[in-house]
Design an enzyme around this catalytic site. Structure first.
Site, PDB file in Angstrom:
ATOM      1  N   PRO A   1       0.793  -1.212   0.000  1.00  0.00           N
ATOM      2  CA  PRO A   1       0.000   0.000   0.000  1.00  0.00           C
ATOM      3  C   PRO A   1       0.830   1.267   0.000  1.00  0.00           C
ATOM      4  CG  PRO A   1      -0.131  -1.193   2.094  1.00  0.00           C
ATOM      5  CD  PRO A   1       1.040  -1.685   1.351  1.00  0.00           C
ATOM      6  N   GLU A   2       0.411   2.185  -0.803  1.00  0.00           N
ATOM      7  CA  GLU A   2       0.905   3.548  -0.724  1.00  0.00           C
ATOM      8  C   GLU A   2      -0.242   4.369  -0.149  1.00  0.00           C
ATOM      9  OE1 GLU A   2       3.073   4.905  -4.199  1.00  0.00           O
ATOM     10  OE2 GLU A   2       3.321   2.853  -4.866  1.00  0.00           O
TER      11      GLU A   2
END
Length: 270
Positions: A2-3
């Site tokens: 995840p960003e």
DNA sequence: ACTGGCACCTGGGCGC
DNA sequence: TGCGCCCAGGTGCCAG
């Protein structure tokens, strides 16, 4: 995985199931995450009501009267809402179970994520030195330009440095540089203010678009509502080595920068 | 003060 | 099918 957009998507997905809910109990099946899960998580969280789920950088912050649980998803982490009796899989390390009969389940195959407890989240050593949120007013191109003077690192590594600005990870770094027409290897300190203004705007634009699309699903990412993210369809360069540039049709190039795959168009980016 | 490189851990996909 | 190799969305820490 995840960003910032994926963490924000997760936050939005779980918030309705978690906020104003009272924690009944916590099940920790494996404490060996990036840092050991502290006893505080099982001792202090039960009985507390989650007042809010916020996000700072890529951390999810669960605020209670007794303190705050800080959850980082690392590379492979995800959260979802389950019924408390759903059998746990191999990498389902933690369940936070609510009086409602639902639970927040944290899965993380690679164990680069973390779950910590703090009474003063914004003074926590992992949060204290972080740069501004990219979608906030204190972040823009002129800030980037100012911070970058004299810096010799590549612009890609510069924008991925959380001390400079949080939330820009390996996918979106390539994407925002493409959108800005800037070569990922260009030294940060040698980019004009005008071009930095374009970059600042691109960062805001791309992250916002990705959040709207529910994040990017490459492998198994899903938001807290179980839906995958649809931003992959909007990626211009990431993981598109050899495929035609969406603007000029030249094949997308890939290089390694700071041990991370980097994608760009030789024609469009200088 | 910066910079680059390594480490942590597991699984998936590929070529043979 | 199986094995070995390379790759993966993050980031703290170390030495130079």
């Amino acid at each position: 995985m995840p960003e910032l957009p994926e963490v924000e998507t997760s936050r939005r997905g779980i918030a309705p199931w978690v906020e104003q809910q009272r924690v009944n109990n916590v099940i920790v099946r494996d404490r060996r995450l990036r840092w050991p899960v502290p006893d505080d998580i099982d001792n202090k969280l039960p009985g507390q009501e989650i007042r809010s789920v916020k996000r700072r950088a890529k951390y999810l912050l669960f605020d209670t009267a007794a303190g705050t649980a800080m959850l980082h998803l690392g590379m492979s982490g995800s959260v979802r809402i389950i019924d408390i009796d759903e059998p746990a899989g191999k990498h389902d390390h933690v369940d936070i179970c609510f009086d409602s009969g639902k639970a927040l389940r944290f899965r993380d195959p690679r164990k680069f994520g973390s779950l910590l407890w703090t009474e003063k989240p914004f003074e926590h050593e992992l949060l204290r030195n972080l740069g501004p949120e990219p979608l906030s007013d204190e972040f823009d191109g002129s800030y980037l330009w100012q911070m970058s003077r004299g810096r010799k690192v590549s612009i890609k590594q510069f924008i991925m440095n959380a001390v400079i600005v949080v939330g820009v990870g390996n996918i979106y770094a390539s994407e925002v540089l493409f959108r800005s027409g800037i070569h990922p290897k260009r030294k940060a300190g040698r980019i004009s203010k005008e071009r930095m203004m374009v970059l600042g705007n691109s960062i805001k634009f791309v992250l916002k678009q990705a959040i709207e699309a529910g994040g990017t699903t490459l492998r198994d990412f899903h938001g807290g509502d179980g839906e995958p993210g649809y931003f992959k369809q909007q990626l211009d360069v990431y993981d598109r080595d050899g495929l035609p540039c969406s603007v000029c049709k030249a094949p997308i190039s890939s290089i390694v920068l700071g041990q991370r795959s980097t994608y760009y168009c030789k024609n469009c980016q200088r």
